[in-house]
Design a protein around this motif. Structure first.
Motif, PDB file in Angstrom:
ATOM      1  N   LEU A 181     -35.901 -35.523 -20.861  1.00 25.06           N
ATOM      2  CA  LEU A 181     -36.469 -34.187 -20.642  1.00 25.06           C
ATOM      3  C   LEU A 181     -36.785 -33.489 -21.958  1.00 25.06           C
ATOM      4  O   LEU A 181     -35.977 -33.474 -22.883  1.00 25.06           O
ATOM      5  N   GLU A 182     -37.961 -32.879 -22.001  1.00 23.69           N
ATOM      6  CA  GLU A 182     -38.354 -32.094 -23.173  1.00 23.69           C
ATOM      7  C   GLU A 182     -37.766 -30.682 -23.110  1.00 23.69           C
ATOM      8  O   GLU A 182     -37.596 -30.024 -24.126  1.00 23.69           O
ATOM      9  N   LYS A 183     -37.480 -30.217 -21.880  1.00 20.98           N
ATOM     10  CA  LYS A 183     -36.919 -28.877 -21.680  1.00 20.98           C
ATOM     11  C   LYS A 183     -36.067 -28.927 -20.418  1.00 20.98           C
ATOM     12  O   LYS A 183     -36.539 -29.392 -19.385  1.00 20.98           O
ATOM     13  N   ASP A 184     -34.822 -28.473 -20.501  1.00 22.44           N
ATOM     14  CA  ASP A 184     -33.962 -28.603 -19.328  1.00 22.44           C
ATOM     15  C   ASP A 184     -33.498 -27.267 -18.747  1.00 22.44           C
ATOM     16  O   ASP A 184     -32.949 -27.223 -17.649  1.00 22.44           O
ATOM     17  N   GLU A 185     -33.696 -26.175 -19.470  1.00 23.63           N
ATOM     18  CA  GLU A 185     -33.338 -24.846 -18.941  1.00 23.63           C
ATOM     19  C   GLU A 185     -34.617 -24.145 -18.523  1.00 23.63           C
ATOM     20  O   GLU A 185     -35.499 -23.886 -19.345  1.00 23.63           O
ATOM     21  N   LEU A 186     -34.719 -23.824 -17.229  1.00 21.84           N
ATOM     22  CA  LEU A 186     -35.974 -23.336 -16.654  1.00 21.84           C
ATOM     23  C   LEU A 186     -35.743 -22.130 -15.764  1.00 21.84           C
ATOM     24  O   LEU A 186     -34.691 -22.009 -15.123  1.00 21.84           O
ATOM     25  N   LYS A 187     -36.751 -21.257 -15.706  1.00 20.04           N
ATOM     26  CA  LYS A 187     -36.724 -20.111 -14.797  1.00 20.04           C
ATOM     27  C   LYS A 187     -37.952 -20.169 -13.898  1.00 20.04           C
ATOM     28  O   LYS A 187     -39.085 -20.239 -14.386  1.00 20.04           O
ATOM     29  N   PHE A 188     -37.730 -20.147 -12.588  1.00 21.51           N
ATOM     30  CA  PHE A 188     -38.818 -20.193 -11.611  1.00 21.51           C
ATOM     31  C   PHE A 188     -38.851 -18.904 -10.793  1.00 21.51           C
ATOM     32  O   PHE A 188     -37.805 -18.371 -10.419  1.00 21.51           O
ATOM     33  N   GLY A 189     -40.045 -18.447 -10.495  1.00 19.50           N
ATOM     34  CA  GLY A 189     -40.221 -17.250  -9.686  1.00 19.50           C
ATOM     35  C   GLY A 189     -40.581 -17.584  -8.248  1.00 19.50           C
ATOM     36  O   GLY A 189     -41.086 -18.662  -7.952  1.00 19.50           O
ATOM     37  N   PHE A 190     -40.313 -16.634  -7.364  1.00 14.90           N
ATOM     38  CA  PHE A 190     -40.684 -16.801  -5.960  1.00 14.90           C
ATOM     39  C   PHE A 190     -40.824 -15.429  -5.302  1.00 14.90           C
ATOM     40  O   PHE A 190     -40.342 -14.418  -5.819  1.00 14.90           O
ATOM     41  N   ILE A 191     -41.508 -15.408  -4.167  1.00 19.60           N
ATOM     42  CA  ILE A 191     -41.608 -14.226  -3.318  1.00 19.60           C
ATOM     43  C   ILE A 191     -40.710 -14.458  -2.107  1.00 19.60           C
ATOM     44  O   ILE A 191     -40.543 -15.581  -1.643  1.00 19.60           O
ATOM     45  N   LYS A 192     -40.145 -13.393  -1.572  1.00 18.70           N
ATOM     46  CA  LYS A 192     -39.159 -13.507  -0.486  1.00 18.70           C
ATOM     47  C   LYS A 192     -39.819 -13.867   0.846  1.00 18.70           C
ATOM     48  O   LYS A 192     -40.057 -13.018   1.705  1.00 18.70           O
ATOM     49  N   LEU A 193     -40.110 -15.146   0.979  1.00 20.33           N
ATOM     50  CA  LEU A 193     -40.726 -15.716   2.179  1.00 20.33           C
ATOM     51  C   LEU A 193     -40.018 -17.028   2.494  1.00 20.33           C
ATOM     52  O   LEU A 193     -39.520 -17.710   1.602  1.00 20.33           O
ATOM     53  N   LEU A 220     -31.478 -19.335   3.421  1.00 20.50           N
ATOM     54  CA  LEU A 220     -32.598 -18.420   3.158  1.00 20.50           C
ATOM     55  C   LEU A 220     -32.251 -16.973   3.480  1.00 20.50           C
ATOM     56  O   LEU A 220     -32.804 -16.048   2.882  1.00 20.50           O
ATOM     57  N   ALA A 221     -31.339 -16.764   4.433  1.00 18.65           N
ATOM     58  CA  ALA A 221     -30.968 -15.398   4.825  1.00 18.65           C
ATOM     59  C   ALA A 221     -30.203 -14.664   3.721  1.00 18.65           C
ATOM     60  O   ALA A 221     -30.112 -13.429   3.749  1.00 18.65           O
ATOM     61  N   ARG A 222     -29.680 -15.402   2.752  1.00 22.39           N
ATOM     62  CA  ARG A 222     -28.929 -14.758   1.675  1.00 22.39           C
ATOM     63  C   ARG A 222     -29.814 -13.799   0.892  1.00 22.39           C
ATOM     64  O   ARG A 222     -31.013 -14.031   0.727  1.00 22.39           O
ATOM     65  N   SER A 223     -29.196 -12.740   0.386  1.00 23.26           N
ATOM     66  CA  SER A 223     -29.964 -11.670  -0.267  1.00 23.26           C
ATOM     67  C   SER A 223     -30.738 -12.172  -1.476  1.00 23.26           C
ATOM     68  O   SER A 223     -31.799 -11.637  -1.808  1.00 23.26           O
ATOM     69  N   GLN A 224     -30.238 -13.201  -2.153  1.00 21.31           N
ATOM     70  CA  GLN A 224     -30.936 -13.669  -3.348  1.00 21.31           C
ATOM     71  C   GLN A 224     -32.172 -14.496  -3.031  1.00 21.31           C
ATOM     72  O   GLN A 224     -32.969 -14.792  -3.911  1.00 21.31           O
ATOM     73  N   TYR A 225     -32.341 -14.857  -1.775  1.00 19.08           N
ATOM     74  CA  TYR A 225     -33.518 -15.615  -1.363  1.00 19.08           C
ATOM     75  C   TYR A 225     -34.449 -14.710  -0.540  1.00 19.08           C
ATOM     76  O   TYR A 225     -35.082 -13.822  -1.088  1.00 19.08           O
ATOM     77  N   VAL A 226     -34.511 -14.896   0.769  1.00 20.27           N
ATOM     78  CA  VAL A 226     -35.405 -14.067   1.591  1.00 20.27           C
ATOM     79  C   VAL A 226     -34.748 -12.747   1.967  1.00 20.27           C
ATOM     80  O   VAL A 226     -35.377 -11.702   1.997  1.00 20.27           O
ATOM     81  N   GLY A 227     -33.456 -12.802   2.291  1.00 26.17           N
ATOM     82  CA  GLY A 227     -32.732 -11.563   2.555  1.00 26.17           C
ATOM     83  C   GLY A 227     -33.039 -10.909   3.881  1.00 26.17           C
ATOM     84  O   GLY A 227     -32.798  -9.711   4.053  1.00 26.17           O
ATOM     85  N   ALA A 228     -33.559 -11.668   4.840  1.00 28.73           N
ATOM     86  CA  ALA A 228     -33.763 -11.149   6.199  1.00 28.73           C
ATOM     87  C   ALA A 228     -32.651 -11.701   7.091  1.00 28.73           C
ATOM     88  O   ALA A 228     -31.953 -12.655   6.725  1.00 28.73           O
ATOM     89  N   ASP A 229     -32.479 -11.105   8.268  1.00 18.91           N
ATOM     90  CA  ASP A 229     -31.460 -11.589   9.195  1.00 18.91           C
ATOM     91  C   ASP A 229     -31.722 -13.044   9.558  1.00 18.91           C
ATOM     92  O   ASP A 229     -32.872 -13.438   9.807  1.00 18.91           O
ATOM     93  N   ALA A 230     -30.659 -13.829   9.614  1.00 18.81           N
ATOM     94  CA  ALA A 230     -30.789 -15.243   9.963  1.00 18.81           C
ATOM     95  C   ALA A 230     -31.474 -15.414  11.316  1.00 18.81           C
ATOM     96  O   ALA A 230     -32.281 -16.335  11.506  1.00 18.81           O
ATOM     97  N   GLU A 231     -31.180 -14.519  12.257  1.00 17.20           N
ATOM     98  CA  GLU A 231     -31.779 -14.609  13.589  1.00 17.20           C
ATOM     99  C   GLU A 231     -33.300 -14.481  13.523  1.00 17.20           C
ATOM    100  O   GLU A 231     -34.035 -15.162  14.241  1.00 17.20           O
ATOM    101  N   VAL A 232     -33.769 -13.611  12.648  1.00 18.70           N
ATOM    102  CA  VAL A 232     -35.211 -13.403  12.491  1.00 18.70           C
ATOM    103  C   VAL A 232     -35.855 -14.643  11.862  1.00 18.70           C
ATOM    104  O   VAL A 232     -36.889 -15.124  12.323  1.00 18.70           O
TER     105      VAL A 232
END
Length: 460
Positions: A32-44, A307-319
């Motif tokens: 690996l040329e680079k092993d520490e990475l930051k990725f972005g996402f939208i809560k979907l 995905l229901a966890r706040s750090q990911y999508v953060g919506a109710d698991a049922e939804v």
């Protein structure tokens, strides 16, 4: 909130060599040329491959130490990748293409990985739904699906007669949602408006006025009456059902069966500078997608909880589960089986087809974001610059050699083009090798040498 891999710190603290961190089953790890990475996402929910690659340790199996960071909106996310604040991101399929051709911010973005198929819906307010229902065929007391925009046309005409605009939300000008909503409206004879070089509202000659609303804000904006409908990914259609404020009338699966939705985007500079790191990222994402679909979606319940966890999508698991586990609820209580509403791996979902790129470019041209006629070769050349099945297949070969996927899971012999696709709501066939001939088939939209000048279509 950031999600940060802590294994690296733990290992260093214990004096354990990172070189020995790979799982025993893995083949020789890439240099690996680079092993520490930051990725972005939208809560979907379709950011799932990133969450699963993180949670299941697939990134760490490749020697990658990843931070996942939610972004405020698609523009902020794209800017983060372009400036290098993010190493890569969950992106709208049209974003790398638009950036590369200079619609909006100019930057050469590529994708070696398609994140999913399907996953969107179009929702209308309760008021609009009540007005549409009389124009929709019913069977056994329930609406017959798919519901075409023909049923919305008299509603828009009523709004116009009363001097009211008909406003709808989509998430970004080059989003799948914008093009799907426009496609559905135009197939029902409703003009969704043009863009031009000096008017980027997309509302020239529009009968339905489309504007940008960030995905998590869609339900609240609908409830406030600012918009009368929207096109968005999950869980924000099902959220409207749970809140009792709107009715999803159609899924994108019904507009274009098995359409590509999101991609993983990086700059070409990143891919060129860090080729092995790019392969390692792609390997981890392939494994995550496989986990999401394997054993007939047996892992989806666990995925929903993640995905229901706040750090990911953060919506109710049922939804989230309402669409993530093989069903989709339209009108409250009208839940139907839609097993392919979210597809992450089967049907070669992760392969970045060149023809998918061409389709998005045709829609940019159709609605005036590409302002002038382009040759068929231009469409194909841009597709090849942005969508990178070569990188994907190199990573896939390594996944197979590692014993983490089967040979049959990948389209090794593909030239990057799907066979002509016919399963669109208007019945029009798309052949990615003939973009201009495809554009000629639409009664609404730019074609040939047509362009927008002074808010009117000119040229032939």
């Amino acid at each position: 909130m950031q999600i940060v891999s802590t294994l690296r710190g733990l290992m260093l603290g214990l004096g354990i060599s990172l070189a020995g961190a790979a799982a025993p089953a893995q083949a020789e790890m890439l240099d690996l040329e680079k092993d520490e990475l930051k990725f972005g996402f939208i809560k979907l929910t379709d950011m799932a491959p990133l969450a699963i690659a993180y949670e299941k340790g697939y990134f760490e199996d490749e020697g990658l130490f990843v931070t996942l960071e939610p972004q405020a909106n698609w523009k902020v996310l794209l800017d983060g990748v372009i400036t290098g604040q993010l190493d890569g991101a969950h992106m709208l399929a049209g974003q790398p293409l638009a950036a590369t051709i200079g619609f909006g911010t100019q930057a050469h973005i590529i994708t070696p990985f398609s994140m999913d198929l399907n996953g969107n819906g179009i929702t209308v307010s309760n008021e609009v739904w009540e007005m549409m229902k009389s124009h929709i065929p019913h069977e056994n007391g329930k609406p017959v699906h798919p519901i075409k925009a023909d049923a919305l046309k008299p509603v828009i005409e009523k709004f116009r007669a009363e001097g009211k605009p008909f406003n709808m939300g989509m998430v970004f000008p080059v989003s799948t949602h914008n093009y799907e909503l426009r496609y559905w409206l135009a197939a029902g004879g409703i003009h969704p408006g043009f863009y031009s070089e000096d008017n980027i509202t997309g509302q020239i000659q529009a009968e339905a006025l489309l504007s940008v609303t960030p995905p998590p804000q869609m339900p609240a904006t609908l409830e406030a009456g600012t918009i009368s409908g929207y096109c968005v990914g999950e869980p924000w259609n099902q959220q409207a059902v749970f809140k009792g404020i709107g009715v999803p009338v159609i899924t994108d699966f019904e507009i274009w069966k098995n359409n590509p939705e999101k991609v993983f985007g990086i700059t070409k500079e990143f891919a060129d500078q860090y080729p092995n790191t790019t392969l390692a990222i792609t390997k981890a994402l392939i494994r995550a997608a496989k986990w999401l679909d394997e054993n007939d979606n047996a892992n989806r319940r666990e995925a929903v909880e993640i995905l229901a966890r706040s750090q990911y999508v953060g919506a109710d698991a049922e939804v989230i589960a309402n669409s993530m586990t093989g069903t989709f609820e339209y009108e409250k209580g009208d839940k139907r089986a839609v097993p392919d509403f979210n597809v992450f791996y089967r049907y070669y979902a992760t392969y970045p087809y060149l023809s998918d790129a061409v389709w998005y470019l045709t829609q940019m041209r159709r609605w005036g974001q590409i302002t002038e006629h382009k040759s068929d070769d231009w469409y194909l050349d841009v597709a090849r610059e942005v969508y990178r099945p070569d990188i994907y297949l190199e990573a896939a070969r390594l996944v197979v050699e590692d014993g983490n996927a089967a040979e049959a899971d990948f389209p090794w012999e593909s030239d990057g083009f799907r066979a002509p696709q016919r399963e669109f709501i208007d019945g029009i066939t798309f052949d990615g090798r003939q973009p201009n001939a495809y554009l000629e088939l639409f009664p609404i939209g730019l074609k040939g040498s047509q362009k927008i000048a002074q808010n009117a279509v000119v040229g032939g």
